[in-house]
Design an enzyme around this catalytic site. Structure first.
Site, PDB file in Angstrom:
ATOM      1  N   ARG A 154       5.029  -5.514   1.597  1.00 39.39           N
ATOM      2  CA  ARG A 154       3.959  -4.529   1.860  1.00 39.39           C
ATOM      3  C   ARG A 154       2.597  -5.217   2.000  1.00 39.39           C
ATOM      4  NH1 ARG A 154       8.060  -2.649   2.514  1.00 39.39           N
ATOM      5  NH2 ARG A 154       8.976  -0.717   1.697  1.00 39.39           N
ATOM      6  N   SER A 222       6.245   7.305   0.279  1.00 34.34           N
ATOM      7  CA  SER A 222       6.397   6.554  -0.967  1.00 34.34           C
ATOM      8  C   SER A 222       5.013   6.149  -1.477  1.00 34.34           C
ATOM      9  CB  SER A 222       7.253   5.310  -0.737  1.00 34.34           C
ATOM     10  OG  SER A 222       8.540   5.686  -0.306  1.00 34.34           O
ATOM     11  N   GLU A 318       0.981   2.090  -3.154  1.00 34.60           N
ATOM     12  CA  GLU A 318       1.176   1.558  -1.808  1.00 34.60           C
ATOM     13  C   GLU A 318       0.219   2.231  -0.830  1.00 34.60           C
ATOM     14  OE1 GLU A 318       4.901   2.026   1.266  1.00 34.60           O
ATOM     15  OE2 GLU A 318       5.360   1.497  -0.799  1.00 34.60           O
TER      16      GLU A 318
END
Length: 336
Positions: A154, A222, A318
């Protein structure tokens, strides 16, 4: 003239910005002054505006996919504003598989390299040939190959050294003609017939069963990264929690499932104002409305504290959180 941002990010908090500019061609982009503060936006599926953003939101809406057949692969040169899932579907329909594990990830092609999107055992970096971007300082278009993009979990150079210095304009993907399925994750291991289409359909079915449609129930997908912990930490955790899902990250580290940690902590359905930990998928926070940025921050804080107390693991979000003039990060250290 203030512009509402509620419909421009899928978490849909009531928020505004000073100015919104939609970019449909590169010449338009090169003419911008980029007076700060500014924020680059795709479809807003991984960004939450917490309050009034006192700056310019630059929405990338350039379109176009150029396909070149080469000896061993197909090169797809994709404009930043192209919808990611549509690209996955179209490339599959045209006999160019490879992206099927990344189906149904919301957002644009231009946003995909920033956090190196990944799902079901595949990361975008696997297929990147190069990324082109506008250098904000010089107004020149520059190109980075896969190695130069410094992809991580990520993560990429666009989140680090080039943050606020670059606007991605083109993403080039190399899809090998020799298709190799990636079936390491759960539901994909049960497939009777393994084809690109069957993998695609299973990923879509699984995501639809776990993740609420952001255009029906506001969410940003998410919300937390899967934590990366040392092998020693994992060994200790497994003694107390033998069911903990874990995956090898490198020789010294494993990745563990953030959604499982949140669910086992009993947080599904936990609610602050209109913000809720989703009943089906604990990794997702949903917004039922009548909520603000402070409510969301309170929810993030509460979840981080609960996971730390229970597992001594720090969760990192995130999703990109935009405050009054800049991105902000909610961490345990803030409250130490």
């Amino acid at each position: 003239m203030a512009q509402s941002l509620q419909s421009f990010h899928t978490f849909s908090l009531a928020s505004q910005c000073s100015q919104l500019i939609e970019i449909t061609d590169l010449a338009q982009l090169q003419q911008l002054t980029f007076a700060s503060p500014f924020c680059i936006l795709g479809e807003g599926s991984n960004t939450v505006f917490l309050s009034t953003y006192q700056g310019t939101v630059i929405k990338m809406a350039t379109r176009g996919v150029n396909t070149t057949e080469r000896q061993d692969d197909y090169l797809l040169e994709v404009a930043a504003g192209e919808n990611w899932h549509q690209l996955v579907r179209d490339s599959l329909a045209q006999g160019m598989p490879g992206l099927e594990n990344l189906a149904l990830i919301p957002g644009t092609a231009g946003a995909a390299p920033v956090q190196n999107i990944g799902a079901y055992g595949v990361e975008l970096a696997k297929y990147i040939e190069y990324v082109e971007y506008l250098d904000i300082a010089t107004k020149q278009i520059k190109r980075l190959n896969k190695q130069q993009c410094l992809f991580g979990y990520r993560d990429s150079i666009f989140k680090q050294q080039l943050k606020n210095k670059a606007v991605i304009t083109t993403v080039a993907l190399a899809l090998p003609k020799q298709w190799q399925p990636e079936l390491s994750y759960g539901p994909l291991q049960q497939l009777d017939t393994v084809t690109p289409q069957s993998v695609f359909e299973q990923v879509v079915t699984t995501r639809n069963s776990k993740l609420p449609d952001p255009y029906v129930l506001a969410n940003a997908g998410s919300f937390f990264k899967n934590p990366i912990i040392t092998n020693q930490q994992l060994h200790t955790l497994l003694q107390a929690h033998p069911q903990l899902p874990h995956y090898v990250y490198d020789e010294q580290h494993h990745k563990v499932a953030a959604g499982w940690l949140i669910e086992q902590a009993g947080l599904k359905g936990h609610r602050i104002a209109g913000i809720e930990v989703h009943q089906q998928q604990a990794l997702v926070l949903v917004n039922h409305g009548n909520s603000n940025g402070d409510d969301l921050i309170a929810m993030i804080t509460y979840i981080q504290q609960q996971i730390w107390q229970r597992y001594q693991i720090e969760l990192h979000h995130e999703v990109r959180l935009m405050a009054v003039t800049d991105e902000c990060h909610i961490t345990l250290e803030d409250r130490a």
